[in-house]
Design a protein around this motif. Structure first.
Motif, PDB file in Angstrom:
ATOM      1  N   LYS A 128       0.825  -1.210   0.000  1.00  0.00           N
ATOM      2  CA  LYS A 128       0.000   0.000   0.000  1.00  0.00           C
ATOM      3  C   LYS A 128       0.862   1.265   0.000  1.00  0.00           C
ATOM      4  O   LYS A 128       0.438   2.296  -0.508  1.00  0.00           O
ATOM      5  N   ASN A 129       2.039   1.185   0.568  1.00  0.00           N
ATOM      6  CA  ASN A 129       2.914   2.355   0.701  1.00  0.00           C
ATOM      7  C   ASN A 129       3.996   2.396  -0.378  1.00  0.00           C
ATOM      8  O   ASN A 129       5.096   2.887  -0.137  1.00  0.00           O
ATOM      9  N   TYR A 130       3.676   1.887  -1.547  1.00  0.00           N
ATOM     10  CA  TYR A 130       4.649   1.869  -2.639  1.00  0.00           C
ATOM     11  C   TYR A 130       5.027   3.289  -3.048  1.00  0.00           C
ATOM     12  O   TYR A 130       4.300   4.250  -2.801  1.00  0.00           O
ATOM     13  N   LYS A 131       6.186   3.402  -3.704  1.00  0.00           N
ATOM     14  CA  LYS A 131       6.653   4.687  -4.232  1.00  0.00           C
ATOM     15  C   LYS A 131       6.681   4.580  -5.753  1.00  0.00           C
ATOM     16  O   LYS A 131       7.222   3.622  -6.304  1.00  0.00           O
ATOM     17  N   ILE A 142       8.913   1.263  -6.256  1.00  0.00           N
ATOM     18  CA  ILE A 142       9.529   0.604  -5.098  1.00  0.00           C
ATOM     19  C   ILE A 142       8.419   0.125  -4.182  1.00  0.00           C
ATOM     20  O   ILE A 142       7.554   0.906  -3.772  1.00  0.00           O
ATOM     21  N   ILE A 143       8.453  -1.158  -3.886  1.00  0.00           N
ATOM     22  CA  ILE A 143       7.609  -1.744  -2.848  1.00  0.00           C
ATOM     23  C   ILE A 143       8.592  -2.358  -1.861  1.00  0.00           C
ATOM     24  O   ILE A 143       9.327  -3.284  -2.205  1.00  0.00           O
ATOM     25  N   SER A 144       8.633  -1.814  -0.659  1.00  0.00           N
ATOM     26  CA  SER A 144       9.638  -2.236   0.310  1.00  0.00           C
ATOM     27  C   SER A 144       9.266  -1.724   1.692  1.00  0.00           C
ATOM     28  O   SER A 144       8.462  -0.801   1.827  1.00  0.00           O
ATOM     29  N   ASP A 145       9.899  -2.296   2.692  1.00  0.00           N
ATOM     30  CA  ASP A 145       9.740  -1.768   4.045  1.00  0.00           C
ATOM     31  C   ASP A 145      10.716  -0.607   4.287  1.00  0.00           C
ATOM     32  O   ASP A 145      10.670   0.036   5.323  1.00  0.00           O
ATOM     33  N   LYS A 146      11.577  -0.324   3.304  1.00  0.00           N
ATOM     34  CA  LYS A 146      12.537   0.782   3.394  1.00  0.00           C
ATOM     35  C   LYS A 146      12.489   1.636   2.121  1.00  0.00           C
ATOM     36  O   LYS A 146      13.510   1.891   1.494  1.00  0.00           O
TER      37      LYS A 146
END
Length: 161
Positions: A128-131, A142-146
């Motif tokens: 959900k928090n992709y860039k 970017i799909i990542s926890d960072k």
């Protein structure tokens, strides 16, 4: 007469300055490295789970993008379907196709979200928090926890011509 000449010269100079400053700078953005080299360095600097390189024939099926529209690309996807982490750098050949590629990338991110919506809550949050970032003809997903750390490394690859 002298005042008119000064005013005319001032108007011409101001017109040239405005014209020079209003050029499309997005077309002048160029990366120092290839898409593959950029992702390699991003993964070197920001720890990610094991990701595998997407093959050219898989771009159409997973991203719904015609590979012919891309000048250069590198896409890394999870080796196993228990992580959402994904990094894609796509350099579009023609600026007129950038919006279409952005839309396809956004749809890919939404597809990943749907896969994990009822599966793994932490991975769903990552998805959900992709860039999605566009710089000139480059599109980054970017799909990542960072994600912010990865974006920071990505930004370092560009120079203005």
């Amino acid at each position: 007469m002298k005042k008119r000449m000064v005013l005319l010269i001032l108007t011409l100079v101001l017109g040239m300055v405005i014209a020079a400053c209003s050029g499309d700078k997005s077309a002048n953005i160029e990366a120092k490295l290839s898409a593959k080299e950029m992702i390699d360095q991003m993964m070197e600097k920001v720890e990610q789970p094991s990701l595998m390189e997407l093959q050219p024939d898989e771009v159409k099926s997973l991203y719904n993008i015609e590979p012919e529209k891309l000048e250069d690309f590198s896409i890394r996807i999870p080796m196993m379907n228990v992580k959402t982490n994904e990094i894609a750098i796509l350099k579009v050949k023609d600026a007129k196709d950038v919006a279409d590629v952005e839309l396809a990338v956004k749809e890919r991110a939404e597809s990943v979200q749907k896969q994990f919506e009822h599966y793994l809550p932490d991975q769903y949050e990552n998805a959900k928090n992709y860039k999605l970032i566009t710089k000139g003809n480059y599109v980054l997903l970017i799909i990542s926890d960072k994600p912010d750390e990865l974006v920071e490394v990505y930004e370092s690859f560009f120079k203005q011509k």
